[in-house]
Design a protein around this motif. Sequence first.
Motif, PDB file in Angstrom:
ATOM      1  N   ASP A   1     -84.907  18.681 -26.269  1.00  0.00           N
ATOM      2  CA  ASP A   1     -84.121  19.626 -25.502  1.00  0.00           C
ATOM      3  C   ASP A   1     -84.866  19.551 -23.944  1.00  0.00           C
ATOM      4  OD1 ASP A   1     -82.991  21.856 -24.228  1.00  0.00           O
ATOM      5  OD2 ASP A   1     -84.093  23.276 -25.457  1.00  0.00           O
ATOM      6  N   LEU A   2     -84.174  18.530 -23.143  1.00  0.00           N
ATOM      7  CA  LEU A   2     -84.697  18.547 -21.855  1.00  0.00           C
ATOM      8  C   LEU A   2     -84.614  19.488 -21.159  1.00  0.00           C
ATOM      9  CD1 LEU A   2     -83.500  14.800 -21.073  1.00  0.00           C
ATOM     10  CD2 LEU A   2     -85.744  15.556 -21.745  1.00  0.00           C
ATOM     11  N   ALA A   3     -83.425  20.438 -21.150  1.00  0.00           N
ATOM     12  CA  ALA A   3     -83.217  21.850 -20.372  1.00  0.00           C
ATOM     13  C   ALA A   3     -84.437  22.574 -20.534  1.00  0.00           C
ATOM     14  CB  ALA A   3     -81.931  21.934 -20.572  1.00  0.00           C
ATOM     15  N   GLY A   4     -84.752  22.735 -21.761  1.00  0.00           N
ATOM     16  CA  GLY A   4     -85.619  23.875 -22.212  1.00  0.00           C
ATOM     17  C   GLY A   4     -87.266  23.205 -21.716  1.00  0.00           C
ATOM     18  N   LEU A   5     -87.278  21.975 -21.915  1.00  0.00           N
ATOM     19  CA  LEU A   5     -88.753  21.413 -21.378  1.00  0.00           C
ATOM     20  C   LEU A   5     -88.935  21.388 -19.802  1.00  0.00           C
ATOM     21  CD1 LEU A   5     -88.698  18.415 -23.812  1.00  0.00           C
ATOM     22  CD2 LEU A   5     -90.353  20.317 -23.806  1.00  0.00           C
ATOM     23  N   LEU A   6     -87.648  21.292 -19.232  1.00  0.00           N
ATOM     24  CA  LEU A   6     -87.950  21.534 -17.707  1.00  0.00           C
ATOM     25  C   LEU A   6     -88.135  22.985 -17.510  1.00  0.00           C
ATOM     26  CD1 LEU A   6     -84.634  19.376 -16.402  1.00  0.00           C
ATOM     27  CD2 LEU A   6     -87.280  19.039 -16.093  1.00  0.00           C
ATOM     28  N   ARG A   7     -87.528  23.841 -18.273  1.00  0.00           N
ATOM     29  CA  ARG A   7     -87.927  25.294 -17.755  1.00  0.00           C
ATOM     30  C   ARG A   7     -89.278  25.471 -17.949  1.00  0.00           C
ATOM     31  NH1 ARG A   7     -82.677  26.177 -20.352  1.00  0.00           N
ATOM     32  NH2 ARG A   7     -83.867  26.653 -22.328  1.00  0.00           N
ATOM     33  N   GLN A   8     -89.731  24.923 -19.090  1.00  0.00           N
ATOM     34  CA  GLN A   8     -91.411  25.081 -19.291  1.00  0.00           C
ATOM     35  C   GLN A   8     -92.208  24.373 -18.469  1.00  0.00           C
ATOM     36  OE1 GLN A   8     -90.530  24.103 -23.801  1.00  0.00           O
ATOM     37  NE2 GLN A   8     -92.714  24.739 -23.683  1.00  0.00           N
ATOM     38  N   SER A   9     -91.601  23.247 -18.058  1.00  0.00           N
ATOM     39  CA  SER A   9     -92.338  22.440 -16.801  1.00  0.00           C
ATOM     40  C   SER A   9     -92.394  23.251 -15.558  1.00  0.00           C
ATOM     41  CB  SER A   9     -91.667  21.018 -16.791  1.00  0.00           C
ATOM     42  OG  SER A   9     -91.677  20.409 -17.650  1.00  0.00           O
ATOM     43  N   ALA A  10     -91.290  23.860 -15.335  1.00  0.00           N
ATOM     44  CA  ALA A  10     -91.220  24.720 -14.007  1.00  0.00           C
ATOM     45  C   ALA A  10     -92.207  25.912 -14.087  1.00  0.00           C
ATOM     46  CB  ALA A  10     -89.739  25.432 -13.974  1.00  0.00           C
TER      47      ALA A  10
ATOM     48  N   GLY B   1     -95.302  25.564 -15.113  1.00  0.00           N
ATOM     49  CA  GLY B   1     -96.504  24.620 -15.175  1.00  0.00           C
ATOM     50  C   GLY B   1     -96.873  24.218 -16.608  1.00  0.00           C
ATOM     51  N   ASP B   2     -96.196  24.124 -17.400  1.00  0.00           N
ATOM     52  CA  ASP B   2     -96.536  23.565 -18.755  1.00  0.00           C
ATOM     53  C   ASP B   2     -96.629  22.199 -18.733  1.00  0.00           C
ATOM     54  OD1 ASP B   2     -96.869  22.767 -21.517  1.00  0.00           O
ATOM     55  OD2 ASP B   2     -95.508  24.350 -22.122  1.00  0.00           O
ATOM     56  N   GLU B   3     -97.907  21.504 -18.726  1.00  0.00           N
ATOM     57  CA  GLU B   3     -97.918  20.151 -18.589  1.00  0.00           C
ATOM     58  C   GLU B   3     -97.643  19.529 -19.829  1.00  0.00           C
ATOM     59  OE1 GLU B   3    -101.637  18.803 -17.144  1.00  0.00           O
ATOM     60  OE2 GLU B   3    -101.422  20.162 -15.330  1.00  0.00           O
ATOM     61  N   SER B   4     -97.778  20.141 -20.991  1.00  0.00           N
ATOM     62  CA  SER B   4     -97.318  19.224 -22.493  1.00  0.00           C
ATOM     63  C   SER B   4     -95.801  19.232 -22.250  1.00  0.00           C
ATOM     64  CB  SER B   4     -97.798  20.109 -23.547  1.00  0.00           C
ATOM     65  OG  SER B   4     -97.434  21.434 -23.414  1.00  0.00           O
ATOM     66  N   ALA B   5     -95.187  20.066 -21.980  1.00  0.00           N
ATOM     67  CA  ALA B   5     -93.776  20.170 -21.786  1.00  0.00           C
ATOM     68  C   ALA B   5     -93.131  18.923 -20.809  1.00  0.00           C
ATOM     69  CB  ALA B   5     -93.108  21.359 -21.299  1.00  0.00           C
ATOM     70  N   PHE B   6     -93.818  18.864 -19.722  1.00  0.00           N
ATOM     71  CA  PHE B   6     -93.587  17.674 -19.051  1.00  0.00           C
ATOM     72  C   PHE B   6     -93.730  16.416 -19.513  1.00  0.00           C
ATOM     73  CE2 PHE B   6     -94.294  14.803 -15.513  1.00  0.00           C
ATOM     74  CZ  PHE B   6     -93.082  14.858 -14.875  1.00  0.00           C
ATOM     75  N   ALA B   7     -94.824  16.399 -20.275  1.00  0.00           N
ATOM     76  CA  ALA B   7     -95.064  15.171 -20.900  1.00  0.00           C
ATOM     77  C   ALA B   7     -94.062  14.723 -21.700  1.00  0.00           C
ATOM     78  CB  ALA B   7     -96.530  15.251 -21.904  1.00  0.00           C
ATOM     79  N   GLU B   8     -93.605  15.467 -22.569  1.00  0.00           N
ATOM     80  CA  GLU B   8     -92.585  15.457 -23.310  1.00  0.00           C
ATOM     81  C   GLU B   8     -91.250  14.801 -22.511  1.00  0.00           C
ATOM     82  OE1 GLU B   8     -91.260  17.827 -26.792  1.00  0.00           O
ATOM     83  OE2 GLU B   8     -93.181  19.070 -26.285  1.00  0.00           O
ATOM     84  N   VAL B   9     -91.131  15.391 -21.206  1.00  0.00           N
ATOM     85  CA  VAL B   9     -89.970  15.088 -20.741  1.00  0.00           C
ATOM     86  C   VAL B   9     -90.117  13.708 -20.060  1.00  0.00           C
ATOM     87  CG1 VAL B   9     -88.981  15.204 -18.254  1.00  0.00           C
ATOM     88  CG2 VAL B   9     -89.260  17.175 -19.657  1.00  0.00           C
ATOM     89  N   TYR B  10     -91.553  13.212 -19.792  1.00  0.00           N
ATOM     90  CA  TYR B  10     -91.936  11.878 -19.140  1.00  0.00           C
ATOM     91  C   TYR B  10     -91.702  10.836 -20.469  1.00  0.00           C
ATOM     92  CZ  TYR B  10     -95.008   7.992 -17.900  1.00  0.00           C
ATOM     93  OH  TYR B  10     -95.392   6.921 -17.625  1.00  0.00           O
ATOM     94  N   ASP B  11     -91.982  11.131 -21.674  1.00  0.00           N
ATOM     95  CA  ASP B  11     -91.731  10.289 -22.551  1.00  0.00           C
ATOM     96  C   ASP B  11     -90.173   9.943 -22.943  1.00  0.00           C
ATOM     97  OD1 ASP B  11     -94.463   9.973 -23.064  1.00  0.00           O
ATOM     98  OD2 ASP B  11     -94.667  11.528 -24.619  1.00  0.00           O
ATOM     99  N   ALA B  12     -89.517  10.958 -22.878  1.00  0.00           N
ATOM    100  CA  ALA B  12     -88.034  10.827 -23.088  1.00  0.00           C
ATOM    101  C   ALA B  12     -87.264  10.156 -21.993  1.00  0.00           C
ATOM    102  CB  ALA B  12     -87.431  12.332 -23.208  1.00  0.00           C
ATOM    103  N   VAL B  13     -87.633  10.239 -20.797  1.00  0.00           N
ATOM    104  CA  VAL B  13     -87.130   9.542 -19.742  1.00  0.00           C
ATOM    105  C   VAL B  13     -87.741   8.464 -19.101  1.00  0.00           C
ATOM    106  CG1 VAL B  13     -86.051  12.025 -19.159  1.00  0.00           C
ATOM    107  CG2 VAL B  13     -87.797  11.105 -17.845  1.00  0.00           C
ATOM    108  N   SER B  14     -88.767   8.092 -19.034  1.00  0.00           N
ATOM    109  CA  SER B  14     -89.588   7.274 -18.067  1.00  0.00           C
ATOM    110  C   SER B  14     -88.856   5.942 -18.318  1.00  0.00           C
ATOM    111  CB  SER B  14     -90.925   7.083 -18.662  1.00  0.00           C
ATOM    112  OG  SER B  14     -91.002   6.886 -19.952  1.00  0.00           O
TER     113      SER B  14
END
Length: 201
Positions: free
Chosen positions: A21-30, A32-45
């Motif tokens: 759920d990239l939208a949810g992960l981006l909200r968490q990243s916003a 400051g959740d680094e683990s959520a951004f790590a998931e975004v990174y893995d999904a889109v890099s």
Amino acid sequence: MSDLRPVPGGAPDEGAPSGPDLAGLLRQSARGDESAFAEVYDAVSAKVYGLAVRVVRNPAQAEEVAQESLLEVWRTASRYDPDRGSPMAWILTIVHRRAVDRVRSAESATRRDAAYHDRNRSVSHDETAEAATASLEAHRVRSALSTLTEVQREAVELAYLQGYTHTEIARALDLPVGTAKTRIRDGLIRLRDTMGVGSGR
């Protein structure tokens, strides 16, 4: 986030869940959740790097563009608006903008270097003759361009007179990249025939 360099052609581990759920992960990243951004990174890099290398056509620069883009995603995650498109589209828009900026910056630097060289080089004895020949050739090319169809001429001029990449031309003309390439190819074939240039075979 100290190490954001994507692995070219990399993909998430096979054991990772599909379709995060990239939208949810981006909200968490916003927040400051680094683990959520790590998931975004893995999904889109992999897609981020793939788009960057298609635009800049240089693997090393594509890695830099990908890193800069992912850092921008991390810093500006709060700006993502789900009403304006998918998370992946938002991310790839950031990547495309940065990649095009990198290409234009490189082209500008090349033009500056060429201009400096032209201003400071010695004038050769046959420069006037070369300039006259170039002027005549340019006239031939302009005349030949007038024989193209409107869509062919538009694509060829963007590619060879204004220096746009195939991807930029496709975006500017709202076309698939393959269609833009076809128009350029067909236009060049017609130019060659009009100018009487041999095929080389």
